[in-house]
Write a protein that holds these residues in place. Sequence first.
Motif, short mmCIF file in Angstrom:
data_model
loop_
_atom_site.label_atom_id
_atom_site.label_comp_id
_atom_site.label_asym_id
_atom_site.label_seq_id
_atom_site.Cartn_x
_atom_site.Cartn_y
_atom_site.Cartn_z
N ASN A 264 0.83 -0.92 0.02
CA ASN A 264 -0.12 -0.03 0.13
C ASN A 264 0.94 1.47 -0.08
O ASN A 264 1.76 1.54 0.89
CB ASN A 264 -0.86 -0.17 1.16
CG ASN A 264 -1.49 1.10 1.20
OD1 ASN A 264 -1.31 2.11 1.92
ND2 ASN A 264 -2.97 1.27 0.96
N LEU A 265 0.81 2.04 -1.14
CA LEU A 265 1.84 3.22 -1.19
C LEU A 265 1.50 4.19 0.16
O LEU A 265 2.63 4.58 0.41
CB LEU A 265 1.49 4.04 -2.48
CG LEU A 265 1.84 3.17 -3.67
CD1 LEU A 265 1.73 4.05 -4.97
CD2 LEU A 265 3.34 2.57 -3.61
N PRO A 266 0.52 4.64 0.75
CA PRO A 266 0.26 5.44 1.69
C PRO A 266 1.31 4.90 2.84
O PRO A 266 1.82 5.60 3.42
CB PRO A 266 -1.04 5.51 2.16
CG PRO A 266 -1.77 5.58 0.64
CD PRO A 266 -1.05 4.28 0.08
N ARG A 267 0.75 3.48 3.14
CA ARG A 267 1.63 3.09 4.15
C ARG A 267 3.19 2.91 3.92
O ARG A 267 4.09 3.35 5.05
CB ARG A 267 1.15 1.49 4.21
CG ARG A 267 -0.13 1.30 5.16
CD ARG A 267 -0.30 -0.34 5.70
NE ARG A 267 -1.80 -0.16 6.39
CZ ARG A 267 -2.68 -0.67 5.87
NH1 ARG A 267 -2.83 -0.79 4.59
NH2 ARG A 267 -3.83 -0.69 6.66
N LEU A 268 3.61 2.49 2.74
CA LEU A 268 5.18 2.61 2.54
C LEU A 268 5.73 3.85 2.63
O LEU A 268 6.88 4.25 3.05
CB LEU A 268 5.31 1.82 1.37
CG LEU A 268 5.04 0.59 1.01
CD1 LEU A 268 5.27 0.25 -0.47
CD2 LEU A 268 5.73 -0.37 1.71
N HIS A 269 4.94 4.97 1.98
CA HIS A 269 5.57 6.33 1.78
C HIS A 269 5.40 7.04 3.26
O HIS A 269 6.42 7.91 3.57
CB HIS A 269 4.52 7.33 0.90
CG HIS A 269 5.02 6.77 -0.45
ND1 HIS A 269 4.19 7.17 -1.74
CD2 HIS A 269 5.82 5.87 -1.05
CE1 HIS A 269 4.53 6.73 -2.92
NE2 HIS A 269 5.73 5.80 -2.61
N LEU A 270 4.32 6.87 4.12
CA LEU A 270 4.15 7.88 5.31
C LEU A 270 4.64 6.97 6.53
O LEU A 270 5.02 7.58 7.61
CB LEU A 270 2.94 8.33 5.31
CG LEU A 270 2.50 9.20 4.17
CD1 LEU A 270 1.22 9.70 4.29
CD2 LEU A 270 3.43 10.26 4.13
N LEU A 271 4.59 5.66 6.64
CA LEU A 271 4.73 4.83 8.00
C LEU A 271 6.12 4.03 7.82
O LEU A 271 6.68 3.67 9.01
CB LEU A 271 3.62 3.89 8.16
CG LEU A 271 2.46 4.55 8.11
CD1 LEU A 271 1.04 3.73 8.67
CD2 LEU A 271 2.26 5.76 9.30
N ASP A 272 6.54 3.65 6.64
CA ASP A 272 8.00 2.88 6.49
C ASP A 272 8.80 3.55 6.45
O ASP A 272 9.12 4.30 5.66
CB ASP A 272 7.57 1.87 5.25
CG ASP A 272 8.79 0.82 5.15
OD1 ASP A 272 9.82 1.43 5.15
OD2 ASP A 272 8.73 -0.19 4.97
N THR A 273 9.86 3.77 7.62
CA THR A 273 10.71 4.70 7.82
C THR A 273 11.97 4.49 6.60
O THR A 273 12.87 5.42 6.28
CB THR A 273 11.46 4.49 8.92
OG1 THR A 273 11.87 3.03 9.13
CG2 THR A 273 10.55 4.89 10.37
N THR A 274 12.30 3.27 5.94
CA THR A 274 13.06 2.79 5.21
C THR A 274 12.96 3.72 3.84
O THR A 274 13.59 4.28 2.94
CB THR A 274 13.57 1.46 5.18
OG1 THR A 274 14.00 1.21 6.17
CG2 THR A 274 14.45 1.23 4.04
N ILE A 275 11.31 3.25 3.35
CA ILE A 275 10.85 3.65 1.99
C ILE A 275 10.43 4.82 2.09
O ILE A 275 10.79 5.74 1.32
CB ILE A 275 9.86 2.58 1.62
CG1 ILE A 275 10.40 1.27 1.46
CG2 ILE A 275 9.20 3.14 0.28
CD1 ILE A 275 9.30 0.02 1.19
N GLY A 276 9.86 5.39 3.15
CA GLY A 276 9.56 6.78 3.21
C GLY A 276 10.41 7.84 3.17
O GLY A 276 10.25 8.79 2.74
N GLY A 277 11.55 7.34 3.73
CA GLY A 277 12.68 8.37 3.83
C GLY A 277 13.29 8.47 2.37
O GLY A 277 14.14 9.54 2.50
#
Length: 275
Positions: free
Chosen positions: A155-168
């Motif tokens: 899920n892109l919102p979860r990955l972009h905003l909650l996953d610190t590795t990918i969101g960073g």
Amino acid sequence: MNSVRKQGELGNFLRSRRARIRPEDVGFASGSGQRRVPGLRREELAHLAGVSVDYYMRLEQGRNHSVSDAVLGAVADALRLNQDERDHLFRLARPHNVAGKTLDGDGARPEIQQLLDWISAPALVMGRRMDVLAWNRPACGLITDFGRLPARERNLPRLHLLDTTIGGRYPDRDMVAREVVGQLRIAAGVVPDDPELWELVDELKAGSVEFRHHWTQHTVRTKAYGLKRIDHPELGSLTLSYEITRFPQDTELSLLVYTAAPGTPEDKALQSLAA
């Protein structure tokens, strides 16, 4: 979303748009010292829209399901809504029949996966909650290996905003949050009774300050094209163009493709992902 929650969404949206209009800009005295809240009063908005105060109050309270297109249009004009916001108002004000809607978890047709495999640029297909339902190899190289993730985490919102590795990897975090809120607000207006959508919203509100801010502001935006900055761990800093389009026969699904101008460093980076 139950009927009470949906009525609250309509009222909150209208109040948020009244609050951003300065009375003096539409011909009313500001009277700032006498106003308890910023923006237009209900009576002033009703006057601008050409309806009675009682009629407008029932609309803001979600109790006027028979409101005409003409009245909604007049309210939208009075609130100076842009096209995305105007469409959102009409969706919230109308009861929806969502029977037969395809849910994100149902996935994409095999032919869609074949299409993605033929595209050399990073490309993926999303559902209305921005769940990633299909992807190609370059998309995995650019974002993450979706196949290794549990379905819920694709899920892109979860990955972009909650996953610190990918969101960073996304330096414009506030812009990303604004785009996510804009899309999910639209999804909530189209299919208001989607419990997984509201579970996602609650999770993002709890975990992302930026998301929570824009959700409170009732940001509404159709994400169709633009630029996205990505700090890739192997390819370096990239500024990519993106285009989003929908499938006429699968309106729940949208295709996201990242591209770059020929001959640019970004173009060479994308070619390396496709190699």
